[in-house]
Design a protein around this motif. Structure first.
Motif, mmCIF file in Angstrom:
data_model
loop_
_atom_site.group_PDB
_atom_site.id
_atom_site.type_symbol
_atom_site.label_atom_id
_atom_site.label_comp_id
_atom_site.label_asym_id
_atom_site.label_seq_id
_atom_site.Cartn_x
_atom_site.Cartn_y
_atom_site.Cartn_z
ATOM 1 N N ILE A 164 0.842 -1.205 0.000
ATOM 2 C CA ILE A 164 0.000 0.000 0.000
ATOM 3 C C ILE A 164 0.874 1.250 0.000
ATOM 4 N N GLU A 165 1.919 1.270 0.824
ATOM 5 C CA GLU A 165 2.830 2.419 0.856
ATOM 6 C C GLU A 165 3.528 2.598 -0.481
ATOM 7 N N SER A 166 3.904 1.485 -1.102
ATOM 8 C CA SER A 166 4.533 1.551 -2.419
ATOM 9 C C SER A 166 3.564 2.134 -3.450
ATOM 10 N N GLU A 167 2.331 1.690 -3.392
ATOM 11 C CA GLU A 167 1.314 2.197 -4.314
ATOM 12 C C GLU A 167 1.060 3.690 -4.084
ATOM 13 N N ILE A 168 1.081 4.111 -2.839
ATOM 14 C CA ILE A 168 0.919 5.532 -2.508
ATOM 15 C C ILE A 168 2.045 6.345 -3.136
ATOM 16 N N GLU A 169 3.267 5.887 -3.011
ATOM 17 C CA GLU A 169 4.416 6.598 -3.592
ATOM 18 C C GLU A 169 4.302 6.686 -5.107
ATOM 19 N N LYS A 170 3.924 5.598 -5.747
ATOM 20 C CA LYS A 170 3.762 5.595 -7.210
ATOM 21 C C LYS A 170 2.673 6.586 -7.628
ATOM 22 N N THR A 171 1.597 6.607 -6.867
ATOM 23 C CA THR A 171 0.498 7.518 -7.180
ATOM 24 C C THR A 171 0.923 8.968 -7.002
ATOM 25 N N LYS A 172 1.668 9.249 -5.943
ATOM 26 C CA LYS A 172 2.168 10.616 -5.723
ATOM 27 C C LYS A 172 3.094 11.049 -6.853
ATOM 28 N N GLU A 173 3.950 10.146 -7.323
ATOM 29 C CA GLU A 173 4.844 10.472 -8.428
ATOM 30 C C GLU A 173 4.049 10.751 -9.703
ATOM 31 N N ALA A 174 3.038 9.927 -9.965
ATOM 32 C CA ALA A 174 2.203 10.122 -11.149
ATOM 33 C C ALA A 174 1.468 11.458 -11.066
ATOM 34 N N ILE A 175 0.954 11.772 -9.892
ATOM 35 C CA ILE A 175 0.261 13.058 -9.716
ATOM 36 C C ILE A 175 1.219 14.215 -9.942
ATOM 37 N N SER A 176 2.409 14.097 -9.418
ATOM 38 C CA SER A 176 3.410 15.148 -9.585
ATOM 39 C C SER A 176 3.738 15.366 -11.062
ATOM 40 N N LYS A 177 3.900 14.269 -11.804
ATOM 41 C CA LYS A 177 4.185 14.378 -13.243
ATOM 42 C C LYS A 177 3.011 15.015 -13.983
ATOM 43 N N GLN A 178 1.802 14.640 -13.613
ATOM 44 C CA GLN A 178 0.625 15.198 -14.271
ATOM 45 C C GLN A 178 0.454 16.682 -13.948
ATOM 46 N N GLN A 179 0.788 17.081 -12.728
ATOM 47 C CA GLN A 179 0.713 18.499 -12.364
ATOM 48 C C GLN A 179 1.726 19.311 -13.166
ATOM 49 N N ALA A 180 2.922 18.763 -13.354
ATOM 50 C CA ALA A 180 3.934 19.447 -14.157
ATOM 51 C C ALA A 180 3.464 19.570 -15.602
ATOM 52 N N ARG A 181 2.860 18.513 -16.119
ATOM 53 C CA ARG A 181 2.341 18.532 -17.492
ATOM 54 C C ARG A 181 1.219 19.559 -17.617
ATOM 55 N N LEU A 182 0.358 19.628 -16.604
ATOM 56 C CA LEU A 182 -0.731 20.599 -16.601
ATOM 57 C C LEU A 182 -0.196 22.023 -16.640
ATOM 58 N N LYS A 183 0.817 22.315 -15.848
ATOM 59 C CA LYS A 183 1.415 23.659 -15.848
ATOM 60 C C LYS A 183 1.991 23.983 -17.221
ATOM 61 N N GLU A 184 2.647 22.998 -17.829
ATOM 62 C CA GLU A 184 3.232 23.190 -19.157
ATOM 63 C C GLU A 184 2.142 23.483 -20.187
ATOM 64 N N LEU A 185 1.069 22.726 -20.150
ATOM 65 C CA LEU A 185 -0.030 22.937 -21.089
ATOM 66 C C LEU A 185 -0.711 24.290 -20.876
ATOM 67 N N GLU A 186 -0.869 24.684 -19.639
ATOM 68 C CA GLU A 186 -1.470 25.990 -19.354
ATOM 69 C C GLU A 186 -0.588 27.118 -19.869
ATOM 70 N N ALA A 187 0.724 26.970 -19.747
ATOM 71 C CA ALA A 187 1.652 27.979 -20.263
ATOM 72 C C ALA A 187 1.559 28.050 -21.788
ATOM 73 N N GLN A 188 1.473 26.893 -22.443
ATOM 74 C CA GLN A 188 1.334 26.862 -23.899
ATOM 75 C C GLN A 188 0.031 27.533 -24.327
ATOM 76 N N LYS A 189 -1.043 27.253 -23.598
ATOM 77 C CA LYS A 189 -2.337 27.847 -23.909
ATOM 78 C C LYS A 189 -2.267 29.364 -23.807
ATOM 79 N N THR A 190 -1.665 29.863 -22.738
ATOM 80 C CA THR A 190 -1.532 31.310 -22.545
ATOM 81 C C THR A 190 -0.723 31.928 -23.680
ATOM 82 N N GLU A 191 0.344 31.257 -24.078
ATOM 83 C CA GLU A 191 1.182 31.772 -25.164
ATOM 84 C C GLU A 191 0.394 31.855 -26.470
ATOM 85 N N VAL A 192 -0.372 30.824 -26.787
ATOM 86 C CA VAL A 192 -1.159 30.826 -28.019
ATOM 87 C C VAL A 192 -2.247 31.893 -27.954
#
Length: 95
Positions: free
Chosen positions: A7-35
């Motif tokens: 369960i702890e391992s799964e929690i860590e994997k989920t946190k990493e996935a969320i972190s990557k998705q948040q970074a991707r979201l910020k990148e996409l929002e920046a691209q949207k603003t630029e366009v």
């Protein structure tokens, strides 16, 4: 104890996935603003206003140059004789 570790391992994997998705979201929002900003610049350039006329237009103050350029911009489309107007717009859009 193994179940807890999984369960702890799964929690860590989920946190990493969320972190990557948040970074991707910020990148996409920046691209949207630029366009969006590029689209705004293209629209403003299409108006062919001086900086003073644009400022007056944005502040809601009527300007003789603004009314004249707006009437000129719409008249060729209404009469069907303004092919140069559309060509200038296309040239501006490609900048």
């Amino acid at each position: 104890m193994m179940k807890l570790e999984r369960i702890e391992s799964e929690i860590e994997k989920t946190k990493e996935a969320i972190s990557k998705q948040q970074a991707r979201l910020k990148e996409l929002e920046a691209q949207k603003t630029e366009v969006e900003n590029l689209q705004i610049v293209q629209m403003v350039r299409a108006l062919r206003m001086s900086p003073a006329e644009l400022s007056a237009f944005l502040n809601g103050k009527p300007s003789t140059g603004t009314a004249g350029s707006t009437a000129t911009a719409t008249k060729p489309a209404e009469t069907g004789t303004g092919n140069n107007f559309y060509k200038k717009q296309e040239d501006t859009e490609n900048d």
